[in-house]
Scaffold this motif. Structure first.
Motif, mmCIF file in Angstrom:
data_model
loop_
_atom_site.group_PDB
_atom_site.id
_atom_site.type_symbol
_atom_site.label_atom_id
_atom_site.label_comp_id
_atom_site.label_asym_id
_atom_site.label_seq_id
_atom_site.Cartn_x
_atom_site.Cartn_y
_atom_site.Cartn_z
ATOM 1 N N LEU A 31 -3.384 6.714 -4.481
ATOM 2 C CA LEU A 31 -2.182 5.962 -4.125
ATOM 3 C C LEU A 31 -0.972 6.772 -4.580
ATOM 4 C CD1 LEU A 31 -0.753 3.334 -3.160
ATOM 5 C CD2 LEU A 31 -0.984 2.500 -5.514
ATOM 6 N N VAL A 32 -0.097 7.090 -3.640
ATOM 7 C CA VAL A 32 1.126 7.836 -3.937
ATOM 8 C C VAL A 32 2.310 6.883 -3.839
ATOM 9 C CG1 VAL A 32 2.609 9.770 -3.279
ATOM 10 C CG2 VAL A 32 0.122 9.957 -3.026
ATOM 11 N N LEU A 33 3.089 6.809 -4.918
ATOM 12 C CA LEU A 33 4.298 5.977 -4.938
ATOM 13 C C LEU A 33 5.504 6.896 -5.021
ATOM 14 C CD1 LEU A 33 3.142 3.248 -7.497
ATOM 15 C CD2 LEU A 33 3.210 3.071 -4.995
ATOM 16 N N THR A 34 6.331 6.902 -3.983
ATOM 17 C CA THR A 34 7.548 7.705 -3.988
ATOM 18 C C THR A 34 8.732 6.756 -3.989
ATOM 19 O OG1 THR A 34 7.819 7.869 -1.582
ATOM 20 C CG2 THR A 34 6.333 9.442 -2.635
ATOM 21 N N MET A 35 9.811 7.132 -4.703
ATOM 22 C CA MET A 35 10.890 6.152 -4.860
ATOM 23 C C MET A 35 12.211 6.783 -5.225
ATOM 24 S SD MET A 35 9.452 4.565 -8.432
ATOM 25 C CE MET A 35 7.793 4.625 -7.728
ATOM 26 N N SER A 36 13.258 6.024 -4.929
ATOM 27 C CA SER A 36 14.599 6.253 -5.439
ATOM 28 C C SER A 36 14.992 4.961 -6.149
ATOM 29 C CB SER A 36 15.563 6.553 -4.287
ATOM 30 O OG SER A 36 15.844 5.370 -3.553
ATOM 31 N N PRO A 37 16.190 4.854 -6.734
ATOM 32 C CA PRO A 37 16.567 3.590 -7.357
ATOM 33 C C PRO A 37 16.696 2.420 -6.377
ATOM 34 C CG PRO A 37 17.893 5.376 -8.229
ATOM 35 C CD PRO A 37 17.141 5.934 -7.063
ATOM 36 N N ARG A 38 16.716 2.712 -5.061
ATOM 37 C CA ARG A 38 16.907 1.641 -4.090
ATOM 38 C C ARG A 38 15.886 1.640 -2.953
ATOM 39 N NH1 ARG A 38 23.541 1.193 -3.504
ATOM 40 N NH2 ARG A 38 24.063 2.298 -5.438
ATOM 41 N N SER A 39 14.855 2.467 -3.038
ATOM 42 C CA SER A 39 13.839 2.486 -1.979
ATOM 43 C C SER A 39 12.499 2.888 -2.563
ATOM 44 C CB SER A 39 14.251 3.458 -0.858
ATOM 45 O OG SER A 39 14.433 4.771 -1.372
ATOM 46 N N TRP A 40 11.411 2.379 -1.941
ATOM 47 C CA TRP A 40 10.069 2.579 -2.485
ATOM 48 C C TRP A 40 9.078 2.722 -1.334
ATOM 49 C CZ3 TRP A 40 13.516 -1.281 -3.407
ATOM 50 C CH2 TRP A 40 14.219 -1.186 -4.620
ATOM 51 N N SER A 41 8.163 3.669 -1.480
ATOM 52 C CA SER A 41 7.125 3.890 -0.475
ATOM 53 C C SER A 41 5.761 3.971 -1.146
ATOM 54 C CB SER A 41 7.370 5.199 0.293
ATOM 55 O OG SER A 41 8.588 5.185 0.987
ATOM 56 N N ALA A 42 4.738 3.521 -0.434
ATOM 57 C CA ALA A 42 3.350 3.671 -0.878
ATOM 58 C C ALA A 42 2.576 4.387 0.220
ATOM 59 C CB ALA A 42 2.725 2.314 -1.164
ATOM 60 N N ILE A 43 1.764 5.341 -0.186
ATOM 61 C CA ILE A 43 0.981 6.163 0.739
ATOM 62 C C ILE A 43 -0.450 6.197 0.223
ATOM 63 C CG2 ILE A 43 0.727 8.458 1.778
ATOM 64 C CD1 ILE A 43 3.764 8.846 0.700
#
Length: 314
Positions: free
Chosen positions: A290-302
């Motif tokens: 599970l890859v979690l990529t993020m900024s302070p205002r957006s989030w993605s899961a791969i």
């Protein structure tokens, strides 16, 4: 936005990277890094990577290694991602990149807008191109270089590094790689900054991470226990613990083995960690990540599934 599991598989392979020169934090000419040196040490950071090359040069060096995994004339499109200000313009940088890697006639798309989480939308764009069938093989590269800002990243309790990472996203797999099983992302552009509204940002981050994790696990009928590793950015220890708590996974499942000596290479971190885990024998055939990529205002899961050479079945 959510991205459903496709009828046909999409693969990621040919991971490569190019990093700046390793530099101890105490040697960095950055007032904020010097001021926060004690905090950075406590958070587990030791060195960062500093490059004199441009973003395009870093991206091109990484991409050339990735292109060794495929025939360059089979690349149908390029997705180029960066969060650092272009030294020229996005268009000029893409053109320079295409010439540098020998793909001057290949259509290219510039992706940004998710900060250090740009890997999520960049992969989503590349994946979408593959699934339409119009661009079955896409070169994806993400590159960043700090030029006119501090390297200290308050919201990650980490230090920013210069570097690039690249991969091929395709409908066919050449050699070992990963099946990109599904993705999900969400955004809260209205929550303000960490400095202005720390509690609101923390709550939104927790909710955002839980939302995307819930989406991908439910879609694939998985639980977080099915993932051998959870990958995210090379953040400080406290931030990694917060991410683990938000995702409801044990903190020792959150892999950031390169953080201390590499620093936070923007959205390249997860691809660097994937390379490292495979090289060290910590990711086996059929393991799901599970890859979690993020900024302070957006989030993605791969969700990625490891596939060794010669086997692409479900």
């Amino acid at each position: 936005m959510t991205t459903a599991a496709p009828d046909k598989p999409v693969y990621v392979f040919g991971l490569a990277h190019e990093l700046g020169v390793s530099a101890p934090l105490e040697e960095i000419d950055d007032p904020e890094v010097r001021e926060q040196l004690g905090t950075l040490r406590t958070q587990g950071l030791r060195d960062c990577r500093v490059a004199q090359e441009t973003v395009v040069e870093l991206a091109a060096r990484s991409a050339r290694r990735t292109l060794a995994a495929v025939q360059p004339d089979t690349v149908d499109a390029v997705v180029f991602s960066t969060d650092t200000s272009p030294e020229l313009t996005p268009t000029a940088e893409i053109w320079d990149f295409l010439e540098a890697v020998g793909l001057p006639r290949t259509p290219a798309t510039f992706v940004s807008g998710s900060g250090c989480g740009n890997l999520g939308p960049a992969l989503a764009v590349a994946r979408g191109m593959v699934l339409t069938g119009d661009k079955p093989t896409v070169l994806m590269v993400t590159a960043d270089r700090v030029r006119s800002r501090t390297r200290y990243l308050t919201n990650g309790q980490t230090v920013l590094s210069d570097g690039a990472a690249s991969c091929v996203v395709s409908s066919t797999l050449s050699g070992p790689g990963y099946e990109l099983r599904t993705m999900a992302d969400t955004c809260r552009a209205d929550i303000g900054t960490v400095a202005d509204k720390p509690i609101l940002v923390a709550r939104a981050t927790t909710l955002g991470i839980r939302a995307v994790v819930r989406t991908v696990t439910e879609r694939l009928s998985l639980t977080t226990a099915d993932f051998r590793h959870v990958l995210t950015g090379n953040y400080g220890r406290s931030t990694l613990e917060f991410i683990a708590s938000s995702a409801r996974v044990p903190v020792d499942r959150v892999a950031s083995p390169l953080g201390a000596g590499t620093g936070h290479c923007f959205s390249a971190d997860a691809l660097l960690t994937l390379e490292h885990l495979v090289d060290r024998g910590h990711l086996d055939d059929d393991d799901q990540t599970l890859v979690l990529t993020m900024s302070p205002r957006s989030w993605s899961a791969i969700v990625l599934r490891r596939i060794e050479a010669g086997r692409t079945g479900n």
